[in-house]
Design a protein around this motif. Sequence first.
Motif, PDB file in Angstrom:
ATOM      1  N   LEU A  74      28.403  60.168 -17.066  1.00 21.28           N
ATOM      2  CA  LEU A  74      26.954  60.291 -16.871  1.00 21.28           C
ATOM      3  C   LEU A  74      26.523  61.748 -16.999  1.00 21.28           C
ATOM      4  O   LEU A  74      25.413  62.033 -17.461  1.00 21.28           O
ATOM      5  CB  LEU A  74      26.554  59.730 -15.513  1.00 21.28           C
ATOM      6  N   MET A  75      27.388  62.680 -16.595  1.00 23.78           N
ATOM      7  CA  MET A  75      27.085  64.098 -16.802  1.00 23.78           C
ATOM      8  C   MET A  75      26.965  64.402 -18.287  1.00 23.78           C
ATOM      9  O   MET A  75      26.076  65.145 -18.715  1.00 23.78           O
ATOM     10  CB  MET A  75      28.182  64.963 -16.174  1.00 23.78           C
ATOM     11  N   ALA A  76      27.865  63.817 -19.087  1.00 26.05           N
ATOM     12  CA  ALA A  76      27.778  64.003 -20.543  1.00 26.05           C
ATOM     13  C   ALA A  76      26.471  63.458 -21.085  1.00 26.05           C
ATOM     14  O   ALA A  76      25.850  64.066 -21.972  1.00 26.05           O
ATOM     15  CB  ALA A  76      28.967  63.311 -21.217  1.00 26.05           C
ATOM     16  N   ALA A  77      26.006  62.325 -20.560  1.00 24.75           N
ATOM     17  CA  ALA A  77      24.733  61.750 -20.995  1.00 24.75           C
ATOM     18  C   ALA A  77      23.567  62.658 -20.625  1.00 24.75           C
ATOM     19  O   ALA A  77      22.624  62.823 -21.410  1.00 24.75           O
ATOM     20  CB  ALA A  77      24.550  60.366 -20.371  1.00 24.75           C
ATOM     21  N   VAL A  78      23.624  63.262 -19.442  1.00 26.05           N
ATOM     22  CA  VAL A  78      22.555  64.177 -19.009  1.00 26.05           C
ATOM     23  C   VAL A  78      22.518  65.412 -19.911  1.00 26.05           C
ATOM     24  O   VAL A  78      21.440  65.858 -20.333  1.00 26.05           O
ATOM     25  CB  VAL A  78      22.757  64.586 -17.534  1.00 26.05           C
ATOM     26  N   ILE A  79      23.672  65.957 -20.232  1.00 24.33           N
ATOM     27  CA  ILE A  79      23.732  67.138 -21.102  1.00 24.33           C
ATOM     28  C   ILE A  79      23.124  66.828 -22.467  1.00 24.33           C
ATOM     29  O   ILE A  79      22.296  67.589 -22.995  1.00 24.33           O
ATOM     30  CB  ILE A  79      25.194  67.606 -21.261  1.00 24.33           C
ATOM     31  N   ALA A  80      23.524  65.704 -23.061  1.00 28.76           N
ATOM     32  CA  ALA A  80      23.020  65.344 -24.386  1.00 28.76           C
ATOM     33  C   ALA A  80      21.523  65.037 -24.345  1.00 28.76           C
ATOM     34  O   ALA A  80      20.775  65.404 -25.259  1.00 28.76           O
ATOM     35  CB  ALA A  80      23.793  64.139 -24.919  1.00 28.76           C
ATOM     36  N   THR A  81      21.051  64.383 -23.287  1.00 26.90           N
ATOM     37  CA  THR A  81      19.630  64.051 -23.183  1.00 26.90           C
ATOM     38  C   THR A  81      18.787  65.311 -23.032  1.00 26.90           C
ATOM     39  O   THR A  81      17.723  65.442 -23.651  1.00 26.90           O
ATOM     40  CB  THR A  81      19.392  63.123 -21.977  1.00 26.90           C
ATOM     41  N   ARG A  82      19.258  66.250 -22.226  1.00 26.82           N
ATOM     42  CA  ARG A  82      18.514  67.501 -22.066  1.00 26.82           C
ATOM     43  C   ARG A  82      18.451  68.269 -23.379  1.00 26.82           C
ATOM     44  O   ARG A  82      17.427  68.887 -23.705  1.00 26.82           O
ATOM     45  CB  ARG A  82      19.158  68.352 -20.979  1.00 26.82           C
ATOM     46  N   ALA A  83      19.534  68.216 -24.158  1.00 31.50           N
ATOM     47  CA  ALA A  83      19.526  68.878 -25.466  1.00 31.50           C
ATOM     48  C   ALA A  83      18.523  68.218 -26.402  1.00 31.50           C
ATOM     49  O   ALA A  83      17.841  68.903 -27.180  1.00 31.50           O
ATOM     50  CB  ALA A  83      20.931  68.836 -26.070  1.00 31.50           C
ATOM     51  N   GLN A  84      18.405  66.892 -26.332  1.00 33.59           N
ATOM     52  CA  GLN A  84      17.433  66.189 -27.164  1.00 33.59           C
ATOM     53  C   GLN A  84      16.005  66.559 -26.785  1.00 33.59           C
ATOM     54  O   GLN A  84      15.138  66.726 -27.642  1.00 33.59           O
ATOM     55  CB  GLN A  84      17.639  64.682 -27.035  1.00 33.59           C
ATOM     56  N   VAL A  85      15.750  66.695 -25.489  1.00 36.35           N
ATOM     57  CA  VAL A  85      14.421  67.097 -25.037  1.00 36.35           C
ATOM     58  C   VAL A  85      14.090  68.499 -25.538  1.00 36.35           C
ATOM     59  O   VAL A  85      12.976  68.762 -26.015  1.00 36.35           O
ATOM     60  CB  VAL A  85      14.337  67.031 -23.497  1.00 36.35           C
ATOM     61  N   SER A  86      15.039  69.399 -25.445  1.00 41.42           N
ATOM     62  CA  SER A  86      14.823  70.768 -25.934  1.00 41.42           C
ATOM     63  C   SER A  86      14.627  70.790 -27.441  1.00 41.42           C
ATOM     64  O   SER A  86      13.876  71.618 -27.970  1.00 41.42           O
ATOM     65  CB  SER A  86      16.013  71.652 -25.544  1.00 41.42           C
ATOM     66  N   LEU A  87      15.298  69.881 -28.146  1.00 40.08           N
ATOM     67  CA  LEU A  87      15.159  69.813 -29.594  1.00 40.08           C
ATOM     68  C   LEU A  87      13.733  69.414 -29.988  1.00 40.08           C
ATOM     69  O   LEU A  87      13.183  69.903 -30.976  1.00 40.08           O
ATOM     70  CB  LEU A  87      16.169  68.816 -30.170  1.00 40.08           C
ATOM     71  N   HIS A  88      13.115  68.537 -29.193  1.00 42.23           N
ATOM     72  CA  HIS A  88      11.762  68.070 -29.488  1.00 42.23           C
ATOM     73  C   HIS A  88      10.681  69.033 -28.988  1.00 42.23           C
ATOM     74  O   HIS A  88       9.662  69.223 -29.651  1.00 42.23           O
ATOM     75  CB  HIS A  88      11.529  66.681 -28.864  1.00 42.23           C
ATOM     76  N   LEU A  89      10.916  69.637 -27.834  1.00 43.68           N
ATOM     77  CA  LEU A  89       9.872  70.454 -27.215  1.00 43.68           C
ATOM     78  C   LEU A  89      10.126  71.950 -27.350  1.00 43.68           C
ATOM     79  O   LEU A  89       9.273  72.749 -26.956  1.00 43.68           O
ATOM     80  CB  LEU A  89       9.747  70.108 -25.718  1.00 43.68           C
ATOM     81  N   GLY A  90      11.257  72.315 -27.895  1.00 46.53           N
ATOM     82  CA  GLY A  90      11.599  73.723 -27.967  1.00 46.53           C
ATOM     83  C   GLY A  90      12.368  74.158 -26.728  1.00 46.53           C
ATOM     84  O   GLY A  90      12.461  73.411 -25.745  1.00 46.53           O
ATOM     85  N   PRO A  91      12.925  75.353 -26.765  1.00 47.93           N
ATOM     86  CA  PRO A  91      13.703  75.827 -25.613  1.00 47.93           C
ATOM     87  C   PRO A  91      12.843  75.962 -24.368  1.00 47.93           C
ATOM     88  O   PRO A  91      11.634  76.182 -24.447  1.00 47.93           O
ATOM     89  CB  PRO A  91      14.232  77.190 -26.079  1.00 47.93           C
TER      90      PRO A  91
END
Length: 439
Positions: free
Chosen positions: A395-412
């Motif tokens: 689940l930690m891996a899922a959180v890391i990947a999801t946060r990266a996806q959010v940053s990819l869409h909204l910027g850093p």
Amino acid sequence: MRDILVTLLVFGGLPYVLKRPMYGGLMWVWISVMNPHTQGWGFATNFPFAYIIAVTTLVSLVKSREKNSFPLSPISLTLIVFVLWMNLTTPFAMFPNAAWNQYTKVMKIMLMTFVLMMVVHKREDIHKLIWVLVISLGFYGVKGGIFTIRSGGNDRVWGPVGTFIGDNNALALALIMTIPLMYYLMHDLRRRWMRHAMLAAMALSGLAALGSYSRGGLLAIIAMLLFMWSKSRHKMAGAAMLVLLVPLALLFMPDQWGARMDTIGEYQADQSAMGRINAWYMGFNMARDRFLGGGFATYEPLAFALYAPNPAAVHAAHSIYFQVLTEHGFGGLAIYLLLGLLTWRSAAIIVRRARGHAELDWAARLAAMIQASLIGFGVGGAFLSLLYWDVPYYLMAAVIATRAQVSLHLGPERRYARPKPLGRPHLDAAQTGPAKPEV
């Protein structure tokens, strides 16, 4: 027949693993969480499926042309520190032989967790990971729920023998953590009958958790349901559903179940509860005496003779918190708590940043449901030795990947400065013109 089916599924999937390591990560999650080979009675029971999948995945990772770089996030870096700390405590373990055996098992889990962090990137990958977790654990939830109904709640529900979740208490916690993930997936199902089927799976999993007769599981499911309700967008409807369904489920369980749950408030008279408290005292005293703790597999009569109030009551830690304290000292406990805090904070950041963005609604819902799962794990894990169970790390891996996806869409993510105190506004030279010379 079951042995042949599992064998065909594993070896039939290896060519796909060689094409893309992400499939190897998902297959590893399936084989390590569900342990389907334990449902057979023949050669598959002891066949090294996990080893074959792990080796094939690592080969695929090396030869892959995809960008499978390791994510440098606070969660992943803290997990690396935790692994390094375990590598430091193990050479100084009280019982070296047993410690090194357990060390090998734990390092395999951590290695494949890091691999999973490297190969799960896209939203589709994250979605598949959640589906694999739900199918792997939901199988036992549906099966256990049907068993509870058939037995009238008189027989306990157990997990697959010889696994992390073989114990009735561990299975209850696993199912409680799965229910929020089912709820997340249900919203993406297009057909009504699929949503109804997922709802039924959630109800059966909850009933199976009750049917395990786990007192810690009862506390965990209460905490999880309350958190899910607090995050619900339809609080009135959610409250009505809880008020309607929860009493029905509790009334369905027999008197012997209620008698066992009543002992939660009378732990002094419960031999099992007092044995756990004795083990907690032992771990605390050991951590005070040994800076690095006792190392893996330290629950031996000698350790209790040296550090426990009651040397004769030898028990496992029965708590993720006292387990890490006993085995890795106060330093290990601090790192582990930090790991949980960072995971929770990252999920909260996902929810906050994705709010108001329709294309990221999935990320906000997933992060909130992972938080609900972690609430269940944090409460139920206080009474279980599941420190090295792999699902929380996945689940930690899922959180890391999801946060990266959010940053990819909204910027850093940006850190906004604190507002300046009110006063005379500062004007630059372009607004005021050249400064006047002093007289």
